[in-house]
Scaffold this motif. Structure first.
Motif, PDB file in Angstrom:
ATOM      1  N   ASP A  69     -54.546  40.816 -42.890  1.00 35.37           N
ATOM      2  CA  ASP A  69     -54.740  41.077 -44.311  1.00 35.37           C
ATOM      3  C   ASP A  69     -53.814  40.153 -45.103  1.00 35.37           C
ATOM      4  O   ASP A  69     -52.638  40.035 -44.778  1.00 35.37           O
ATOM      5  N   TYR A  70     -54.364  39.480 -46.119  1.00 31.88           N
ATOM      6  CA  TYR A  70     -53.550  38.544 -46.900  1.00 31.88           C
ATOM      7  C   TYR A  70     -52.383  39.250 -47.586  1.00 31.88           C
ATOM      8  O   TYR A  70     -51.351  38.654 -47.857  1.00 31.88           O
ATOM      9  N   LYS A  71     -52.562  40.516 -47.874  1.00 28.29           N
ATOM     10  CA  LYS A  71     -51.514  41.246 -48.604  1.00 28.29           C
ATOM     11  C   LYS A  71     -50.220  41.360 -47.811  1.00 28.29           C
ATOM     12  O   LYS A  71     -49.150  41.524 -48.383  1.00 28.29           O
TER      13      LYS A  71
ATOM     14  N   SER B 109     -57.623  34.033 -54.493  1.00 31.63           N
ATOM     15  CA  SER B 109     -57.053  35.218 -55.146  1.00 31.63           C
ATOM     16  C   SER B 109     -55.718  35.627 -54.519  1.00 31.63           C
ATOM     17  O   SER B 109     -55.010  36.446 -55.074  1.00 31.63           O
ATOM     18  N   ASN B 110     -55.394  35.027 -53.378  1.00 32.69           N
ATOM     19  CA  ASN B 110     -54.083  35.281 -52.761  1.00 32.69           C
ATOM     20  C   ASN B 110     -53.258  33.990 -52.731  1.00 32.69           C
ATOM     21  O   ASN B 110     -52.484  33.766 -51.804  1.00 32.69           O
TER      22      ASN B 110
ATOM     23  N   SER C 280     -60.833  34.343 -50.992  1.00 30.78           N
ATOM     24  CA  SER C 280     -59.638  35.123 -50.656  1.00 30.78           C
ATOM     25  C   SER C 280     -58.375  34.288 -50.799  1.00 30.78           C
ATOM     26  O   SER C 280     -57.358  34.769 -51.297  1.00 30.78           O
TER      27      SER C 280
END
Ligand SMILES: *[C@@H]1O[C@H](CO)[C@@H](O)[C@H](O)[C@H]1NC(C)=O
Ligand SMILES: *[C@@H]1O[C@H](CO)[C@@H](O)[C@H](O)[C@H]1NC(C)=O
Ligand SMILES: *[C@@H]1O[C@H](CO)[C@@H](O)[C@H](O)[C@H]1NC(C)=O
Ligand SMILES: *[C@@H]1O[C@H](CO)[C@@H](O)[C@H](O)[C@H]1NC(C)=O
Ligand SMILES: CC(=O)N[C@H]1CO[C@H](CO)[C@@H](O)[C@@H]1O
Length: 326
Positions: free
Chosen positions: A64-66, A94-95, A91
């Protein structure tokens, strides 16, 4: 140097091993099952060239990029299937706080035009591509085996600056050097476009037809009917390359066909195309970045590619059946 590898298939694992062997700090972005496998087992590169084995403590794995800390990566290597590019580019955008401001993205994928999806969000100076005709398989999720090697992995740009000059490959020299020093021959080139079109000619002539007829590459040259179809496909692609202002190494379709039948196909007689392998596994093929790209350009530049379109439509029909009968 911090490197993120997105897509942990056969190529992703092999590249990761190359980078770790040269002292880079490597992070993999993987799907859950693969992430689990490489966290438990480490990674291995076997087969041709230097073999490597690394333990899970020697790299990071994310699903997960988070979870990824900010401002970490100097390079992102894209090694997923081409079908994931729309998703991955969005993705990453946005990351984008995970990237350093001047991060470079290098696309190690099949087909042509994959960089365009990334250029929607990143500058042309940041995006590079690779021409890979080395064969990799993945006997297990954490193991990459190099099975064939025909020519060095080439890195460069397909993008032009305002004066129409291709961006220099200099910024990615450090990556090609690391790949090369890890044992897989690799160089940079200012002519990547020509090399990628050479691969397109070869893959677009052989892959879809071999998938439809369910035969290896060599068999396709043994019937005058399939030869007829392939010759048409090659002619159409030459017209597209010319009309769209791209370049290739051969001046006529005939020149390419002579090499194709005398050397390129005999050398890979027994190869089963990835398109055929995808279809047998009932997964989506990469036809959109192969024949699909030729069709897209033909529409833009008004070139007749009837044979290519027909072949493309048959593959898409086979794919859509998978969805219905899954
Ligand atoms: C290695 O990369 C990770 C990102 O996955 C980063 O958090 C970490 O600080 C890096 N380690 C070093 C020593 O730079
Ligand atoms: C980061 O990427 C994920 C996909 O993994 C996406 O769902 C999310 O919207 C992106 N943006 C942020 C700010 O997390
Ligand atoms: C790649 O490595 C080989 C030795 O394995 C070396 O001879 C060659 O000069 C290297 N090429 C580059 C571009 O670094
Ligand atoms: C395209 O051709 C190369 C050989 O030039 C081969 O290694 C590769 O598997 C083919 N790509 C696809 C998508 O089948
Ligand atoms: C360049 C090329 O081969 N074009 C062909 C595309 O398909 C039409 C119809 O099948 C042919 O008439 C063209 O010669």
């Amino acid at each position: 140097m911090n490197i993120l590898i997105i897509g942990t298939g056969a190529i992703g694992v092999a590249l990761g091993a190359s980078m770790i062997s040269q002292g880079a700090n490597v992070s993999f972005f993987a799907r859950e099952e693969t992430a689990k496998a490489i966290k438990e087992n480490g990674i291995k590169r076997t087969g041709l060239f230097t073999n490597y084995e690394f333990t899970p403590e020697q790299y990071k794995v994310y699903i997960d990029y988070k979870e990824i800390p900010k401002s970490e990566f100097d390079f992102v290597l894209i090694a997923s299937k081409t079908t994931a590019n729309d998703d991955i580019s969005k993705s990453l955008n946005s990351n984008r706080s995970i990237l350093k401001p001047n991060s470079k993205i290098i696309i190690f994928q099949n087909g042509f035009g994959n960089d365009e999806l990334y250029i929607r969000f990143f500058s042309k100076e940041q995006i590079f591509c690779a021409r890979v005709i080395t064969g990799f398989i993945r006997p297990k999720r954490h193991i990459s085996e190099i099975t064939v090697h025909t020519a060095p992995i080439l890195l460069g740009s397909l993008q032009k600056d305002d004066n129409g000059n291709i961006f220099s490959s200099k910024p990615v020299e450090i990556i090609s050097k690391m790949i090369n020093d890890s044992g897989i021959p690799s160089e940079t080139t200012e002519e990547l476009e020509k090399y990628l079109w050479a691969k397109m000619l070869y893959n677009c002539s052989l892959n879809p037809l071999s998938a439809i007829l369910r035969v290896n590459y060599g068999k396709l040259t043994e019937s005058e009917y399939s030869v007829n179809i392939m010759n048409k496909i090659i002619e159409e692609i030459f017209n597209v390359i010319k009309a769209s202002g791209y370049h290739t190494f051969w001046s006529t379709p005939k020149e390419y066909q002579d090499l194709f039948y005398s050397k390129l196909v005999p050398d890979t007689y027994n190869h089963r195309s990835s398109t055929l392998q995808d279809i047998l596994k009932k997964q989506k093929t990469e036809i959109d970045t192969l024949t699909g790209k030729v069709i897209e350009l033909s529409e833009k530049y008004n070139v007749d590619v009837t044979v290519n379109k027909t072949i493309y439509n048959i593959i898409k029909t086979i794919e859509s059946d998978f969805l219905i009968f899954k």
